[in-house]
Motif scaffolding. Structure first.
Motif, PDB file in Angstrom:
ATOM      1  N   ALA A 224      18.842 -60.403 -41.051  1.00  0.00           N
ATOM      2  CA  ALA A 224      20.100 -61.081 -41.780  1.00  0.00           C
ATOM      3  C   ALA A 224      19.841 -62.325 -42.521  1.00  0.00           C
ATOM      4  O   ALA A 224      20.548 -62.510 -43.455  1.00  0.00           O
ATOM      5  CB  ALA A 224      21.222 -61.176 -40.861  1.00  0.00           C
ATOM      6  N   SER A 225      18.784 -62.999 -42.114  1.00  0.00           N
ATOM      7  CA  SER A 225      18.586 -64.295 -42.666  1.00  0.00           C
ATOM      8  C   SER A 225      17.472 -64.189 -43.781  1.00  0.00           C
ATOM      9  O   SER A 225      16.896 -65.184 -44.365  1.00  0.00           O
ATOM     10  CB  SER A 225      17.955 -65.206 -41.615  1.00  0.00           C
ATOM     11  N   LEU A 226      16.966 -62.970 -44.128  1.00  0.00           N
ATOM     12  CA  LEU A 226      16.072 -62.744 -45.161  1.00  0.00           C
ATOM     13  C   LEU A 226      16.319 -63.138 -46.468  1.00  0.00           C
ATOM     14  O   LEU A 226      15.716 -63.913 -47.224  1.00  0.00           O
ATOM     15  CB  LEU A 226      15.464 -61.354 -45.000  1.00  0.00           C
ATOM     16  N   PRO A 227      17.676 -62.693 -46.851  1.00  0.00           N
ATOM     17  CA  PRO A 227      18.077 -63.215 -48.411  1.00  0.00           C
ATOM     18  C   PRO A 227      17.742 -64.669 -48.701  1.00  0.00           C
ATOM     19  O   PRO A 227      17.406 -65.112 -49.919  1.00  0.00           O
ATOM     20  CB  PRO A 227      19.447 -62.743 -48.364  1.00  0.00           C
ATOM     21  N   ASP A 228      18.144 -65.448 -47.667  1.00  0.00           N
ATOM     22  CA  ASP A 228      18.178 -67.001 -47.989  1.00  0.00           C
ATOM     23  C   ASP A 228      16.966 -67.529 -48.075  1.00  0.00           C
ATOM     24  O   ASP A 228      16.313 -68.229 -48.991  1.00  0.00           O
ATOM     25  CB  ASP A 228      18.999 -67.715 -47.009  1.00  0.00           C
ATOM     26  N   LEU A 229      16.024 -66.854 -47.320  1.00  0.00           N
ATOM     27  CA  LEU A 229      14.462 -67.317 -47.180  1.00  0.00           C
ATOM     28  C   LEU A 229      13.851 -66.930 -48.367  1.00  0.00           C
ATOM     29  O   LEU A 229      13.208 -67.693 -49.104  1.00  0.00           O
ATOM     30  CB  LEU A 229      13.675 -66.516 -45.979  1.00  0.00           C
ATOM     31  N   VAL A 230      14.059 -65.571 -48.825  1.00  0.00           N
ATOM     32  CA  VAL A 230      13.323 -65.042 -50.114  1.00  0.00           C
ATOM     33  C   VAL A 230      13.869 -65.647 -51.253  1.00  0.00           C
ATOM     34  O   VAL A 230      13.075 -65.964 -52.292  1.00  0.00           O
ATOM     35  CB  VAL A 230      13.602 -63.484 -50.021  1.00  0.00           C
ATOM     36  N   ARG A 231      15.208 -66.067 -51.311  1.00  0.00           N
ATOM     37  CA  ARG A 231      15.791 -66.753 -52.350  1.00  0.00           C
ATOM     38  C   ARG A 231      15.132 -67.887 -52.723  1.00  0.00           C
ATOM     39  O   ARG A 231      14.828 -68.260 -53.868  1.00  0.00           O
ATOM     40  CB  ARG A 231      17.170 -66.644 -52.442  1.00  0.00           C
ATOM     41  N   SER A 232      15.048 -68.892 -51.487  1.00  0.00           N
ATOM     42  CA  SER A 232      14.668 -70.091 -51.493  1.00  0.00           C
ATOM     43  C   SER A 232      13.100 -70.237 -52.309  1.00  0.00           C
ATOM     44  O   SER A 232      12.615 -71.138 -52.506  1.00  0.00           O
ATOM     45  CB  SER A 232      14.573 -70.886 -50.276  1.00  0.00           C
TER      46      SER A 232
ATOM     47  N   GLN B 182       8.120 -64.856 -43.765  1.00  0.00           N
ATOM     48  CA  GLN B 182       8.267 -66.273 -44.005  1.00  0.00           C
ATOM     49  C   GLN B 182       6.740 -66.954 -44.245  1.00  0.00           C
ATOM     50  O   GLN B 182       6.358 -67.714 -45.141  1.00  0.00           O
ATOM     51  CB  GLN B 182       8.910 -66.908 -42.776  1.00  0.00           C
ATOM     52  N   GLU B 183       5.996 -66.595 -43.211  1.00  0.00           N
ATOM     53  CA  GLU B 183       4.404 -66.742 -43.494  1.00  0.00           C
ATOM     54  C   GLU B 183       3.851 -66.378 -44.667  1.00  0.00           C
ATOM     55  O   GLU B 183       3.020 -66.960 -45.509  1.00  0.00           O
ATOM     56  CB  GLU B 183       3.655 -66.431 -42.170  1.00  0.00           C
ATOM     57  N   SER B 184       4.189 -65.056 -45.075  1.00  0.00           N
ATOM     58  CA  SER B 184       3.428 -64.195 -46.096  1.00  0.00           C
ATOM     59  C   SER B 184       4.112 -65.170 -47.475  1.00  0.00           C
ATOM     60  O   SER B 184       3.211 -65.301 -48.374  1.00  0.00           O
ATOM     61  CB  SER B 184       4.060 -63.099 -46.178  1.00  0.00           C
TER      62      SER B 184
ATOM     63  N   GLU C 145      11.605 -61.696 -54.902  1.00  0.00           N
ATOM     64  CA  GLU C 145      12.458 -60.718 -54.870  1.00  0.00           C
ATOM     65  C   GLU C 145      12.560 -59.883 -53.488  1.00  0.00           C
ATOM     66  O   GLU C 145      11.473 -59.297 -52.662  1.00  0.00           O
ATOM     67  CB  GLU C 145      12.089 -59.704 -55.935  1.00  0.00           C
ATOM     68  N   LEU C 146      13.840 -59.245 -53.003  1.00  0.00           N
ATOM     69  CA  LEU C 146      13.838 -58.730 -51.785  1.00  0.00           C
ATOM     70  C   LEU C 146      14.621 -57.381 -51.826  1.00  0.00           C
ATOM     71  O   LEU C 146      15.454 -57.070 -52.516  1.00  0.00           O
ATOM     72  CB  LEU C 146      14.811 -59.517 -50.776  1.00  0.00           C
ATOM     73  N   MET C 147      13.808 -56.227 -51.368  1.00  0.00           N
ATOM     74  CA  MET C 147      14.656 -55.230 -50.871  1.00  0.00           C
ATOM     75  C   MET C 147      14.560 -54.522 -49.711  1.00  0.00           C
ATOM     76  O   MET C 147      13.700 -54.769 -49.013  1.00  0.00           O
ATOM     77  CB  MET C 147      13.836 -54.124 -51.776  1.00  0.00           C
ATOM     78  N   VAL C 148      15.715 -54.505 -49.103  1.00  0.00           N
ATOM     79  CA  VAL C 148      16.010 -54.134 -47.478  1.00  0.00           C
ATOM     80  C   VAL C 148      16.496 -52.933 -47.505  1.00  0.00           C
ATOM     81  O   VAL C 148      17.701 -52.576 -48.164  1.00  0.00           O
ATOM     82  CB  VAL C 148      16.937 -55.084 -46.881  1.00  0.00           C
TER      83      VAL C 148
END
Length: 380
Positions: A258-266, A293-295, A270-273
């Motif tokens: 659930a925290s991925l969108p903020d992480l990817v946006r920062s 995050q590490e990637s 681009e994110l696809m879940v």
């Protein structure tokens, strides 16, 4: 005193052993005196009988420090006592206590030798005093064997408990080490990601200020500074959440899907879940988050400027697939210490999954992880 603790504790580790055993010896001596005066099991002790009877209890004060010498001293007093046909039941508590101590503290071979020796001596004395009392012979032999067996059983029980405690301590130490390693990974991923983003955003702000001061792009500058502030706030929150694990007072769950969108946006990716309504275990979600995050950290640090970074998270046959692709140069993806990729592999393995990372055909870098939803934890 707790009875279970008395049986499971190492007799040599008991506090104040001599004082405790001296008190017990005094109680046994009093009991022996009462038995000698009340039970009809031989003739009443005279001065010599009382001296032998009471002297047999004195060595019991050191029974835990020197079991064999104490047994020999007790036998040296009890044997003539029985030979003179004094009240036979009176010294039995002292004799059995000495036998029990030897059996519960010594090796099986020693216990067997002591058992045979004491039984032979007892039978010899009994045949000498009461040669026609067959039932009495069996009774005395039975008491000796029973006490030795009881002591040997207590010794084995103590060894079993000690083994269980030792294994529990080893497991606890292993879990502490694993938890420290997990926290170290969390802090590494968090700080590396946050510091990298702050460095990039700071470079953008510096470029805006230096590139054309006369036509300062205030909006871009404010956006870069806001990004730095937001990254600092997120890093502070995640550090607090991670360190709360050490205090055993967590204020909130660790990051998950659930925290991925903020992480990817920062990170500007681009994110696809594609997980739908499936429930992803917390450990699997946390591992996926840290891998992404590490990637992203590696992509920002080593990738080409302006490269497209894509994050794809989806479910395939009870498996959570995580794929992070960087369209920049592949050569930069492998630069650095290499601990980032190693840490990602360990994270995937911690939930029973696998991870591969390397250059893509046609350029770029790709990280792919397969994490089973069963969350089979693997320990190292």
């Amino acid at each position: 005193m707790d009875l279970a603790a008395a049986f499971t504790r190492d007799p040599q580790a008991a506090p104040h052993p001599v004082r405790r055993d001296a008190t017990a010896a005094a109680v046994f001596a009093l009991l022996a005196a009462v038995l000698a005066l009340t039970v009809e099991d031989g003739r009443r002790p005279d001065a010599l009988g009382w001296a032998l009877l009471l002297a047999a209890h004195v060595p019991l004060a050191w029974r835990r420090r020197a079991p064999m010498p104490v047994l020999l001293a007790v036998v040296a007093c009890v044997a003539p006592y029985h030979a003179f046909d004094y009240m036979h039941l009176a010294p039995i508590p002292a004799s059995m206590t000495a036998l029990y101590t030897v059996a519960s503290t010594g090796r099986p071979k020693r216990t067997l030798i002591v058992g045979l020796s004491v039984t032979s001596l007892t039978l010899t004395m009994q045949l000498f005093v009461n040669p026609h009392e067959t039932v009495e012979l069996l009774r005395v032999s039975g008491w000796v064997i029973a006490m030795l067996a009881f002591g040997a059983g207590i010794r084995l029980y103590r060894q079993l408990v000690a083994g269980v405690v030792e294994r529990a301590e080893r497991d606890a130490e292993r879990k502490v080490a694993e938890e420290r390693l997990r926290i170290a990974r969390d802090l590494h991923d968090l700080l590396a990601h946050s510091i990298t983003l702050i460095g990039v955003q700071t470079s953008v702000a510096a470029h805006v200020l230096v590139a054309d001061p006369d036509r300062l792009d205030r909006e871009a500058l404010v956006k870069a500074l806001d990004g730095i502030a937001e990254t600092c706030r997120e890093a502070r929150s995640e550090v607090r959440t991670t360190l709360d694990v050490l205090r055993a007072t967590p204020e909130g769950p660790l990051p998950d899907l659930a925290s991925l969108p903020d992480l990817v946006r920062s990170a500007g990716a681009e994110l696809m879940v594609r997980t739908g309504a499936a429930k992803v275990p917390a450990a699997v979600g946390a591992a996926a988050y840290r891998i992404v995050q590490e990637s992203l950290t590696n992509a920002v640090r080593h990738g080409s400027p302006g490269a497209d970074v894509r994050v794809d998270v989806g479910l395939e046959k009870e498996m959570l697939r995580v794929r992070v692709t960087n369209g920049g140069s592949a050569s930069g993806g492998t630069a650095g210490s290499g601990y980032g990729i190693l840490g990602m592999r360990e994270r995937a393995r911690s939930v029973g999954g696998t991870l591969s990372a390397g250059p893509r055909d046609g350029g770029g870098f790709e990280v792919t992880a397969a994490l089973p939803l069963a969350g089979r934890e693997v320990t190292v």
